[in-house]
Design an enzyme around this catalytic site. Structure first.
Site, PDB file in Angstrom:
ATOM      1  N   HIS A 112       0.915  -1.497   0.104  1.00 52.66           N
ATOM      2  CA  HIS A 112       0.176   0.035   0.074  1.00 52.66           C
ATOM      3  C   HIS A 112       0.951   1.301   0.059  1.00 52.66           C
ATOM      4  O   HIS A 112       0.831   2.106   0.908  1.00 52.66           O
ATOM      5  CB  HIS A 112      -0.928   0.040   1.085  1.00 52.66           C
ATOM      6  CG  HIS A 112      -0.617  -0.343   2.499  1.00 52.66           C
ATOM      7  ND1 HIS A 112       0.499  -0.209   2.865  1.00 52.66           N
ATOM      8  CD2 HIS A 112      -1.074  -1.218   3.432  1.00 52.66           C
ATOM      9  CE1 HIS A 112       0.781  -0.932   4.293  1.00 52.66           C
ATOM     10  NE2 HIS A 112      -0.510  -1.571   4.360  1.00 52.66           N
ATOM     11  N   ASP A 148      -6.138  -4.234   0.350  1.00 55.85           N
ATOM     12  CA  ASP A 148      -5.911  -4.046   1.629  1.00 55.85           C
ATOM     13  C   ASP A 148      -7.364  -4.164   2.580  1.00 55.85           C
ATOM     14  O   ASP A 148      -7.774  -3.336   3.277  1.00 55.85           O
ATOM     15  CB  ASP A 148      -5.180  -2.730   2.009  1.00 55.85           C
ATOM     16  CG  ASP A 148      -4.679  -2.615   3.720  1.00 55.85           C
ATOM     17  OD1 ASP A 148      -4.889  -3.753   4.318  1.00 55.85           O
ATOM     18  OD2 ASP A 148      -4.446  -1.727   4.279  1.00 55.85           O
TER      19      ASP A 148
END
Length: 441
Positions: free
Chosen positions: A233, A304
């Site tokens: 991320h 995520d």
């Protein structure tokens, strides 16, 4: 002679290593057995895919399904249902559960829990700690293990490897590519008073320098250890040039959230429901991530997926947990970006199928090719839909994209020849199995 298959997909436009082409797919024993004009072939189940595009099965290499210990938010069954409802055929699940996945027994427990309950194929990360460094090399070679995950900055759960000597020891403690949450713990602690009580301060507290410091340290130590790393991320413009200069050892993940939402608007609209780690930042950073996709710096997309209950999210910042669901919305949100011209369909396939195949060394997954697993994501590029909370299969029951109108929608999910979802209806049984990796065969 009439050829017989277990499943036939007729009339679709395939998006594969060969480009785009209209063809039929024949599946036998869970693998792609034939590609081409199969007009005379037979099968007990035939999917009419005229007008649809078939992508290699979408792989989401970062999800948190919360089991064990957080089943009131999500479990392996509901998370797997959300995945296939959104066109995702395989997931890598993260170790920061309660109990954390830090030893062989915990890994075996997750694999046992998944058996007969997960709708998609799956692998589980082992979490690095200062205490289990000596066992990581053996753990990462276990069947069903996606590799090692290291948290350099604190986030949800108790896993943390913050000190430089500990990070270096973890990097020396194995050979497979290691996934890293890259935020600097010392800076997070120093700046915590800046969080205050307003969620708009979340990216002020966990600022871009917090990410850059950790990623700079990670690259330096990884090069010294000769260890491949996967930075999860990535959220800042500043990290991109550093990672681009170190592509020989570092691969890059970005999320649909960081590509789609931006501060301060996301916090104005969603409040703590937009809170995640690393934070959603302003449009300058979002634009830099899109440039990194265009330049080929980004290797994979991961959602995520990190669900929390509404009660958790309504607790009041900074006592609210970070994270949001995303596995079910990854495909429609990104197809809408394809329609808007921000990336090509081929680049999306590269980020969600070919990229994971390359980065993680998946065995027989990530391509539409004879002999590979028959994992397919069937999509209607012209379908206009509104993403709604009521559509979400995740136990948390909400999405930050509620009310968002998109063009492009997942119509079917095929996992090793098993039709897990077709036209919005999920199969009655879960058929997911552990993913195989070239480095653990």
């Amino acid at each position: 002679m009439t050829e017989a298959f277990d499943l036939l997909i007729r009339g679709a436009t395939l998006v594969s290593h060969a480009g785009r082409a209209q063809a039929d797919l024949g599946v036998r024993d869970g693998r792609t057995a034939a590609i081409g004009d199969l007009g005379r072939a037979t099968a007990p189940r035939v999917l009419d895919a005229r007008g649809l595009h078939v992508l290699p099965g979408v792989i989401d290499s970062q999800v948190h399904f919360r089991e064990p210990g957080g089943e009131h938010k999500e479990d392996l069954e509901t998370g797997g249902r959300a995945a296939v409802a959104g066109g995702v055929t395989a997931v890598f699940e993260m170790p920061n559960t309660r109990v954390p996945t830090t030893d062989a027994a915990a890994l075996a427990d997750k694999l046992a829990r998944a058996r007969g309950r997960m709708y998609c194929d799956h692998a589980f990360y082992v979490g690095a700690t200062a205490e289990n460094v000596g066992t990581l090399s053996a753990l990462e070679r276990q069947g069903g293990c996606a590799g090692v995950k290291m948290f350099m900055g604190s986030s949800t759960g108790s896993l943390l490897v913050a000190e430089e000597d500990q990070v270096a020891a973890v990097l020396r403690g194995g050979r497979r590519r290691i996934a890293v949450h890259s935020e600097d713990e010392a800076r997070l602690r120093e700046r915590h008073p800046l969080a205050g009580s307003d969620v708009h301060n979340h990216p002020v507290w966990r600022d871009a320098e917090t990410a850059l410091l950790a990623t700079t340290r990670l690259v330096r130590l990884a090069r010294a250890a000769r260890r491949r790393v996967h930075v999860l991320h990535v959220s800042t413009a500043e990290e991109i040039p550093l990672l681009a200069a170190n592509k020989d050892l570092a691969t890059v993940e970005v999320t649909p959230q960081h590509l789609t939402l931006a501060a301060p608007d996301c916090y104005d609209a969603l409040g703590t429901y937009a809170q995640m780690n690393p934070p959603l930042r302003d449009a300058r950073h979002r634009d830099a991530l899109w440039r990194a996709i265009a330049d080929g710096v980004v290797d994979v997309l991961g959602s995520d997926h990190a669900p929390h209950t509404r009660a958790d999210k309504d607790a009041g910042y900074p006592d609210t947990p970070s994270g949001m669901p995303g596995v079910q919305t990854l495909v429609p949100v990104m197809l809408d970006h394809v329609r808007a011209g921000r990336l090509s369909l081929e680049r999306l396939v590269d980020l969600t199928s070919h990229g994971p195949h390359r980065v993680f060394g998946l065995a027989a997954k990530g391509r539409i090719a004879v002999g590979f697993d028959a994992d397919y994501t069937l999509v209607d590029l012209d379908a206009e839909r509104v993403i709604e909370n009521a559509w979400i299969e995740s136990r948390c029951g909400w999405t930050p994209f509620d009310g968002r109108r998109v063009t492009g929608w997942p119509v079917g999910t095929v996992v090793r020849g098993h039709v897990a979802m077709w036209q919005g209806v999920l199969a009655p049984e879960a058929a997911g199995v552990p993913i195989r990796f070239l480095e653990t065969l």
